[in-house]
Enzyme design. Structure first.
Site, PDB file in Angstrom:
ATOM      1  N   ASP A   1      -0.277   5.142   0.896  1.00 42.97           N
ATOM      2  CA  ASP A   1      -0.555   6.168   1.914  1.00 42.97           C
ATOM      3  C   ASP A   1      -0.594   5.552   3.299  1.00 42.97           C
ATOM      4  OD1 ASP A   1      -0.984   8.529   0.195  1.00 42.97           O
ATOM      5  OD2 ASP A   1      -2.541   7.254  -0.645  1.00 42.97           O
TER       6      ASP A   1
ATOM      7  N   ASP B   1       0.872  -1.168   0.000  1.00 39.67           N
ATOM      8  CA  ASP B   1       0.000   0.000   0.000  1.00 39.67           C
ATOM      9  C   ASP B   1       0.920   1.233   0.000  1.00 39.67           C
ATOM     10  OD1 ASP B   1      -2.278   1.734   0.533  1.00 39.67           O
ATOM     11  OD2 ASP B   1      -1.490   1.862   2.578  1.00 39.67           O
TER      12      ASP B   1
END
Ligand code: XBP
Ligand code: MG
Length: 272
Positions: free
Chosen positions: A24, A22
């Site tokens: 953020d 991922d």
């Protein structure tokens, strides 16, 4: 759009071949002082009197995707804006402005990688582990962050990048992870996901991926049901990672040996 889990019908224990990150909150702490500021500046420049505080933004993170987050907030606080015939164009323009402001913030050097991220990526790459990204963020925003963090290496670092609207259903739907797995032609049990949030772990585990969580200030109190292990960060030599829940951390840092061990434990459990 497909939001079915991409689990294989029959599981076999396989070696770790790829790690899917991922962005953020995982690669970098982008939300509070990156995306949030960019949203607020875009609101001000567009004549809106909206100001997302640190706390409000934490609540709004339950809505993944910037456009979706603006739409959700507008529906509660200024529904008339969504009733105009040009509301979709208005929303897209507002989000485009936010993305440009975010890019400027990143280019100004405001957002650093989290502890251990560069170290682990380098180790995985040297060992031939395939690397990919599965994120909700808009591709242009992601590209700015990757360029500012990895410079010339950016092009060759991640084999597959799944971002933004490439799938219609954003996290917690598994679609972005399923999309990445299809591009890589790998089954989920050959991979491991690294996430930071509740929607993130829900998306990755629904896609059948063993998932490591590195919490950030917004997700530190999360109940990460289904995660393989939960750590404060990946750790650096001399600045050990703090283990918070799940499978224990054997050494100081999350490294390839640790990921292989966790992955082996996870897939042997799945294969039973
Ligand atoms: C990140 C998000 C994104 C960013 C904003 O989730 O939810 O919406 O906050 O990005 P994840 P955009 O880390 O799970 O991918 O404004 O570019 O959509
Ligand atoms: Mg995240």
């Amino acid at each position: 759009m497909n939001s079915r889990p991409c689990r294989e019908p029959r599981r076999q224990a396989v070696n770790l071949q790829a790690v899917i990150f991922d962005v953020d909150g995982t690669l970098a702490d982008t939300e509070r002082d990156g995306h949030r500021l960019a949203f607020n500046r875009a609101f001000a420049q567009s004549g809106l009197d909206w100001e997302w505080s640190v706390v409000t933004y934490g609540e709004l993170l339950a809505v993944t995707g910037g456009k979706e987050r603006i739409r959700f907030f507008a529906a509660q606080h200024a529904p008339q804006l969504l009733q105009r015939p040009d509301s979709e164009a208005w929303l897209l323009a507002l989000h485009q402005l936010k993305s440009e402001i975010y890019a400027q913030l990143v280019r100004a050097g405001g957002i650093a990688l989290r502890p251990g991220v560069a170290r682990l990526l380098g180790e995985l790459r040297s060992a031939g582990i395939r690397l990919a990204i599965a994120t909700t963020t808009t591709p242009s925003s992601l590209q700015e962050l990757l360029l500012s963090s990895f410079g010339a290496q950016t092009e060759s670092l991640f084999e597959v990048i799944g971002a933004g609207d490439v799938v219609a259903a954003k996290k917690p739907a598994p679609d972005i992870y399923c999309w990445v797995l299809r591009q890589m032609q790998l089954p989920p049990q050959a991979c491991l996901a690294v996430e930071d949030s509740l929607p993130g772990v829900q998306a990755a585990t629904a896609a059948g991926l063993p998932t490591l969580i590195t919490v950030n200030p917004y997700s530190v109190d999360g109940n990460f049901v289904g995660a393989l292990s939960v750590v404060a960060d990946l750790g650096e030599p001399g600045a050990p990672a703090r283990h918070l829940a799940g499978a224990p951390l054997a050494g100081e840092c999350v490294d390839l040996a640790q990921l292989r061990l966790w992955h082996r434990q996870a897939v042997s459990g799945m294969a039973r």
